[in-house]
Design a protein around this motif. Structure first.
Motif, PDB file in Angstrom:
ATOM      1  N   GLU A   1       0.813  -1.211   0.000  1.00  0.00           N
ATOM      2  CA  GLU A   1       0.000   0.000   0.000  1.00  0.00           C
ATOM      3  C   GLU A   1       0.850   1.267   0.000  1.00  0.00           C
ATOM      4  O   GLU A   1       0.334   2.368  -0.217  1.00  0.00           O
TER       5      GLU A   1
ATOM      6  N   ALA B   1     -16.980   2.821  -1.428  1.00  0.00           N
ATOM      7  CA  ALA B   1     -15.530   2.615  -1.375  1.00  0.00           C
ATOM      8  C   ALA B   1     -14.909   3.139  -2.656  1.00  0.00           C
ATOM      9  O   ALA B   1     -15.455   2.931  -3.746  1.00  0.00           O
ATOM     10  N   THR B   2     -13.783   3.833  -2.526  1.00  0.00           N
ATOM     11  CA  THR B   2     -12.964   4.249  -3.665  1.00  0.00           C
ATOM     12  C   THR B   2     -11.603   3.614  -3.461  1.00  0.00           C
ATOM     13  O   THR B   2     -10.902   3.912  -2.488  1.00  0.00           O
ATOM     14  N   ILE B   3     -11.218   2.747  -4.387  1.00  0.00           N
ATOM     15  CA  ILE B   3     -10.047   1.912  -4.148  1.00  0.00           C
ATOM     16  C   ILE B   3      -9.221   1.783  -5.420  1.00  0.00           C
ATOM     17  O   ILE B   3      -9.756   1.725  -6.536  1.00  0.00           O
TER      18      ILE B   3
ATOM     19  N   CYS C   1      -7.543   2.795   0.995  1.00  0.00           N
ATOM     20  CA  CYS C   1      -8.928   2.387   1.273  1.00  0.00           C
ATOM     21  C   CYS C   1      -8.913   1.167   2.194  1.00  0.00           C
ATOM     22  O   CYS C   1      -8.245   0.174   1.916  1.00  0.00           O
ATOM     23  N   GLU C   2      -9.645   1.258   3.276  1.00  0.00           N
ATOM     24  CA  GLU C   2      -9.685   0.162   4.242  1.00  0.00           C
ATOM     25  C   GLU C   2     -10.845  -0.801   3.998  1.00  0.00           C
ATOM     26  O   GLU C   2     -11.117  -1.667   4.832  1.00  0.00           O
TER      27      GLU C   2
ATOM     28  N   SER D   1      -4.876  -2.326  -5.250  1.00  0.00           N
ATOM     29  CA  SER D   1      -5.160  -2.598  -3.837  1.00  0.00           C
ATOM     30  C   SER D   1      -6.244  -3.660  -3.667  1.00  0.00           C
ATOM     31  O   SER D   1      -6.524  -4.082  -2.536  1.00  0.00           O
TER      32      SER D   1
ATOM     33  N   VAL E   1     -13.359   1.939  -8.665  1.00  0.00           N
ATOM     34  CA  VAL E   1     -12.017   1.365  -8.777  1.00  0.00           C
ATOM     35  C   VAL E   1     -11.187   2.286  -9.660  1.00  0.00           C
ATOM     36  O   VAL E   1     -11.593   2.627 -10.776  1.00  0.00           O
TER      37      VAL E   1
ATOM     38  N   ALA F   1      -7.736  -6.010  -0.518  1.00  0.00           N
ATOM     39  CA  ALA F   1      -9.125  -5.891  -0.066  1.00  0.00           C
ATOM     40  C   ALA F   1      -9.825  -7.247  -0.020  1.00  0.00           C
ATOM     41  O   ALA F   1     -10.727  -7.461   0.786  1.00  0.00           O
TER      42      ALA F   1
END
Length: 534
Positions: free
Chosen positions: A241, A332-334, A254-255, A338, A273, A342
């Protein structure tokens, strides 16, 4: 401060200038600018006042004004060292590398014994990818002033990029001796140790770097990549990350976590994404975008428009938008790279069903007609990105491909849009088919390449996006790798958990590409004999 050539300066202009320097020294920058402006009102052709004013403007964040002041000072006195040096520093800070190099070259020529000018020139050359020239400048700086830690660090980095690991290690060690708590030096030593295959030593160096600077992103990302290489996925994804170094992170970490065993973590979620790395990463990790969509997420993919046509062949129910468009409300924005984290991916849970991308039938037929003939059809890709930051040493020296030219019953096809005159050795140039100007020249990436791959019996490629495309299409592909390859190819295995139809072939210690391709050629000769029997 180095003054420009002697110039007649009016007494009142000089007095205002001196007062401005005093105000600057005492931290009253606005008052200093007022004094310097007053001096320039009295005498506009006053290079020293212009240079000092430029420095104050630069310090205050007024970069355009600072560049204008430096530029005018240099117009008046083309050999004004301080103005050239300061402007070079500002260009470098603004990532304007070409003008930075030009200014530092002029400054270093004016004062060849100035270690700072040589060091900054070396740094700018390094960032520009002019590694050999950078090494010369940095070594000059260190001869002039042996205690320049930044010069040692940049020298180590430049040497490492050129594969001169022993010399790089010596430079990083000198930096560590100069400053025993220099986290960057230990990180550099770790990267050198990893490239030599000494993974325990590398991990120790990374850990040492992080003792001195727990937030050093290069150490965190390098340690994470090493953990992934070693198959330690859970810890590796966390370190990965931090792969965006120097403020290049497109979005915050993003968690969000998606659990296939808990549908509520996916179904109905609005997920943006974001594409964050090269096209090979996009292809490799798009499988996770499909996984989200297949399990009921409302997915939007912000990625390169030229990849849309190829990725849409997956049939995934995805909304498309431009790479930098992050607008709208999402759960979520990832980043796409990543997504393995996730999904808590480990080696045994990699979603590896292939093919998940597909060539267009009409294009497959079009290129089949252009590739008519008997024999084993082999596609070749010998180079990827030449950006020194993404390890151009992954590319294959074209001369090493010569072992393929003597194989009977084999037809060779270049999977490159452009092959320069003289790029291939003579024994290959006459037997490698190069497609014409209509090969993947349109706005959509890889659509012709994908179609050509469907007409090949085998693809041989270096570690680049072509490898990922062939794997995603489920085509037979051999990836020729350095002895210690990038993390995703792991260690000492000849297959890939990411792509079931892929074979990995690794160079021996020292990255002897010629020996590797002798082995690959022997494998192909065996395949050719089997095909003739069939």
């Amino acid at each position: 401060m180095t003054s420009p050539k002697t110039r007649i300066v009016k007494d009142d202009a000089r007095a205002l200038y001196v007062l401005g320097l005093k105000e600057k020294a005492e931290g009253r920058l606005e008052r200093a600018i007022e004094c310097l402006d007053a001096a320039l009102a009295v005498q506009p052709d006053f290079p020293e006042a212009l240079c000092s004013g430029g420095y104050i403007l630069q310090t205050a964040g007024h970069y355009d004004g600072a560049l204008a002041f430096y530029g005018r000072a240099i117009e008046l006195e083309p050999d004004y060292f301080d103005a050239l040096f300061n402007r070079g520093c500002l260009h470098f800070a603004l990532k304007r590398l070409e003008p930075a190099v030009a200014d530092f070259l002029r400054a270093a020529a004016l004062q060849p014994a100035d270690a700072g000018a040589q060091s900054n020139l070396g740094a700018a050359l390094y960032e520009s990818g002019r590694l050999e020239e950078a090494i010369v400048a940095l070594q000059t700086a260190l001869r002039l002033e042996p205690g320049l830690i930044e010069a040692e660090l940049n020298l180590g980095s430049a040497l490492r990029r050129l594969g001169r690991e022993d010399e790089a290690g010596e430079a990083f060690m000198r930096a560590a001796l100069l400053k025993p708590d220099c986290a960057e030096a230990y990180c550099g030593l770790g990267i050198v140790a990893r490239s030599k295959g000494d993974f325990k030593q590398a991990m120790d160096y990374y850990d040492c770097a992080l003792v001195f600077d727990p937030a050093l992103e290069e150490a965190l990302s390098s340690r994470g990549a090493l953990q992934l290489l070693l198959g330690e996925f859970e810890a590796g994804w966390e370190g990965y990350e931090h792969r965006w170094i120097d403020g290049h992170r497109p979005i915050p970490v993003c968690e969000a976590h998606f659990d296939l065993a808990r549908p509520e973590t996916i179904t109905g979620k609005k997920v943006l994404v974001v594409n964050d790395h090269g096209l090979g990463d996009t292809i490799q990790f798009f499988r996770y975008v499909m996984l989200l969509a297949d399990h009921g997420a409302d997915v939007t993919f912000a990625g390169p428009a030229r990849m849309r046509r190829l990725l849409a062949s997956s049939g995934a129910n995805v909304a498309w938008r431009e790479t930098n468009d992050f607008s709208g409300a999402f759960d979520a924005t990832i980043a796409i790279s990543s997504l393995p984290r996730a999904f808590s991916t480990v080696e045994t849970t990699i979603p590896a069903t292939v093919p998940y991308l597909f060539a267009e039938p009409d294009k497959v037929n079009f290129w089949r007609a252009r590739m008519a003939g008997s024999g084993l059809k082999v596609g070749l890709c010998w180079r990827g990105s030449q950006d020194f930051r993404v390890d151009p040493r992954r590319s294959i020296p074209p001369a090493a491909l010569g072992a393929l030219a003597v194989l009977p019953g084999v037809a060779l096809y270049a999977l490159h849009m452009d092959v320069g005159p003289g790029e291939l050795p003579a024994e290959l140039a006459g037997c490698v088919h190069v497609f014409g100007d209509d090969f993947d020249r349109g706005p959509d990436a890889f659509v012709d390449t994908a179609a050509v791959m469907q007409n090949l019996d085998l693809i041989i490629t270096c570690d680049t996006s072509i490898a990922h495309l062939a794997g995603a299409l489920g085509r037979p592909v051999v990836v020729a790798l350095r002895h210690v390859a990038e993390w995703r190819w792991m260690l000492e295995r000849d297959d890939s958990p990411w792509y079931p139809t892929m074979q990995l072939r690794r160079a021996g210690a020292g990255d002897d590409w010629f020996e590797l391709f002798n082995r690959i050629a022997a494998d192909i000769a065996e395949q050719t004999q089997e095909k003739e029997k069939d």
